[in-house]
Design a protein around this motif. Structure first.
Motif, mmCIF file in Angstrom:
data_model
loop_
_atom_site.group_PDB
_atom_site.id
_atom_site.type_symbol
_atom_site.label_atom_id
_atom_site.label_comp_id
_atom_site.label_asym_id
_atom_site.label_seq_id
_atom_site.Cartn_x
_atom_site.Cartn_y
_atom_site.Cartn_z
ATOM 1 N N HIS A 14 0.732 -1.110 0.017
ATOM 2 C CA HIS A 14 0.108 -0.097 0.105
ATOM 3 C C HIS A 14 0.864 1.412 -0.259
ATOM 4 C CE1 HIS A 14 -3.296 -2.573 0.897
ATOM 5 N NE2 HIS A 14 -2.699 -3.075 1.853
ATOM 6 N N GLU A 17 -0.117 7.703 -1.294
ATOM 7 C CA GLU A 17 -0.797 8.262 -2.300
ATOM 8 C C GLU A 17 -0.029 9.090 -2.895
ATOM 9 O OE1 GLU A 17 -4.644 11.266 -2.941
ATOM 10 O OE2 GLU A 17 -4.170 10.577 -0.562
ATOM 11 N N SER A 19 3.420 8.814 -3.688
ATOM 12 C CA SER A 19 4.609 7.966 -3.935
ATOM 13 C C SER A 19 4.568 7.719 -5.387
ATOM 14 C CB SER A 19 4.700 6.894 -3.114
ATOM 15 O OG SER A 19 5.759 5.871 -3.663
ATOM 16 N N ASP A 21 5.772 5.293 -6.455
ATOM 17 C CA ASP A 21 5.483 3.639 -6.475
ATOM 18 C C ASP A 21 4.108 3.093 -6.523
ATOM 19 O OD1 ASP A 21 8.068 3.028 -6.772
ATOM 20 O OD2 ASP A 21 8.182 2.805 -4.380
ATOM 21 N N ASN A 22 3.207 4.349 -6.137
ATOM 22 C CA ASN A 22 1.817 4.006 -6.005
ATOM 23 C C ASN A 22 1.203 3.969 -7.621
ATOM 24 O OD1 ASN A 22 -1.250 4.319 -6.046
ATOM 25 N ND2 ASN A 22 -0.732 5.194 -4.046
ATOM 26 N N PRO A 23 0.768 2.588 -7.963
ATOM 27 C CA PRO A 23 0.263 2.389 -9.383
ATOM 28 C C PRO A 23 -0.667 3.575 -9.605
ATOM 29 C CG PRO A 23 0.053 0.348 -8.028
ATOM 30 C CD PRO A 23 0.287 1.469 -7.061
ATOM 31 N N ALA A 24 -1.417 4.191 -8.915
ATOM 32 C CA ALA A 24 -2.318 5.176 -9.405
ATOM 33 C C ALA A 24 -1.586 6.236 -10.035
ATOM 34 C CB ALA A 24 -3.123 5.620 -8.301
ATOM 35 N N ASN A 25 -0.310 6.585 -9.676
ATOM 36 C CA ASN A 25 0.520 7.578 -10.240
ATOM 37 C C ASN A 25 1.301 7.328 -11.592
ATOM 38 O OD1 ASN A 25 -0.774 9.094 -8.094
ATOM 39 N ND2 ASN A 25 1.189 8.555 -6.782
ATOM 40 N N THR A 26 1.384 6.083 -11.978
ATOM 41 C CA THR A 26 2.043 5.725 -13.129
ATOM 42 C C THR A 26 1.790 6.469 -14.495
ATOM 43 O OG1 THR A 26 0.413 3.985 -13.310
ATOM 44 C CG2 THR A 26 2.606 3.389 -12.154
ATOM 45 N N LEU A 27 0.467 7.110 -14.630
ATOM 46 C CA LEU A 27 0.299 7.515 -15.819
ATOM 47 C C LEU A 27 1.074 8.781 -15.964
ATOM 48 C CD1 LEU A 27 -3.449 7.143 -15.866
ATOM 49 C CD2 LEU A 27 -1.966 5.831 -17.307
ATOM 50 N N ARG A 30 7.404 8.352 -14.342
ATOM 51 C CA ARG A 30 8.238 8.437 -13.061
ATOM 52 C C ARG A 30 9.103 9.710 -12.909
ATOM 53 N NH1 ARG A 30 8.797 4.376 -9.521
ATOM 54 N NH2 ARG A 30 10.842 5.257 -8.982
#
Length: 265
Positions: A14, A17, A19, A21-27, A30
């Motif tokens: 988890h 929010e 980070s 590394d949070n998948p929600a931020n990959t769009l 990096r």
């Protein structure tokens, strides 16, 4: 499972929010420290309302929020904040289970055009751009207040729930800037010590407290929160606000519209 191993597993399963590394931020990719929020998203509405409701100066015209960017962090910069927040939560046992974490405003200098458009998301390296410096490595208490000789509650990191108060400290160095920008920060308030009088010699909150809360009263017209070390704060959002400059009409297009006929090249 050991407590240490369990804690590390929770972090991996988890991620925070904000980070990378949070998948929600990959769009956002990096390399993008700033991810623009969709204007129709619930989070945009929430942050916009926070900004509007915090604008309390009656003589200031309320500026329109043009865009909001979410600030993403690499784990090495984010982790000290999360660790400190957990330590405070263990002592204050706040209802939010986050050490009484608040979203508070901070205004500072901007020397570049960061946030002026959806494409302006790369941090600059200009020495006089305090904004990009903060967004690159977060707040450094040793540098805070460097442009203001008077420090009401000593040398610390100043934030406020009053967006119009933070606006007093926002400045654009670049003459090309047409918008204003302000940081919204996650601040571990913990157990605040309330003060109503100026105390410029303060270097830390009293024992048993985690921050100073400057209350409206004798010396303050608008409240402010002060913390005294770097890991108490991390920027969360960048709000771009102001009134868009009116576009200069294109003479050729104007004449074509008036006469409904193309001009000879």
């Amino acid at each position: 499972m050991s407590t240490l191993y369990k804690d590390e597993w929770v972090k991996l399963a988890h991620p925070d929010e904000f980070s990378f590394d949070n998948p929600a931020n990959t769009l956002g990719g990096r390399r993008n420290r700033l991810v623009r929020l969709d204007r129709d998203s619930p989070r945009f509405s929430e942050i916009e309302q926070l900004f509007i409701s915090g604008w309390r100066h009656r003589k200031k015209v309320k500026a329109e929020v043009q865009s909001i960017f979410k600030v993403l962090w690499p784990e090495p910069v984010l982790e000290p904040y999360l660790t400190y927040r957990a330590q405070v939560q263990a002592s204050v046992r706040a209802k939010d289970k986050r050490g009484n974490e608040k979203l508070l405003f901070h205004g500072t200098n901007r020397a570049c055009l960061l946030g002026e458009s959806s494409g302006c998301v790369v941090l600059c390296g200009l020495k006089q751009c305090y904004l990009c410096s903060i967004l690159r490595s977060s707040f450094d208490v040793s540098k805070c207040g460097s442009k203001n000789a008077f420090k009401r509650f000593g040398h610390g990191i100043y934030t406020s729930s009053c967006s119009s108060k933070a606006d007093d400290y926002v400045s654009n160095i670049s003459e090309s800037a047409s918008m204003r920008v302000m940081l919204i920060n996650r601040v571990v308030v913990g157990k605040p010590y309330k003060r109503y009088r100026n105390s410029p010699d303060v270097v830390a909150p009293p024992d048993g407290y985690d921050s100073i809360a400057g209350e409206i009263g004798w010396d303050l017209n608008y409240e402010e929160t002060v913390t005294y070390h770097n890991d108490t704060v991390r920027p969360a959002y960048l709000v771009v606000y102001g009134n868009k400059p009116q576009a200069v009409p294109n003479l050729r297009a104007f004449v074509q519209t008036m006469f409904k006929t193309p001009l000879v090249s």
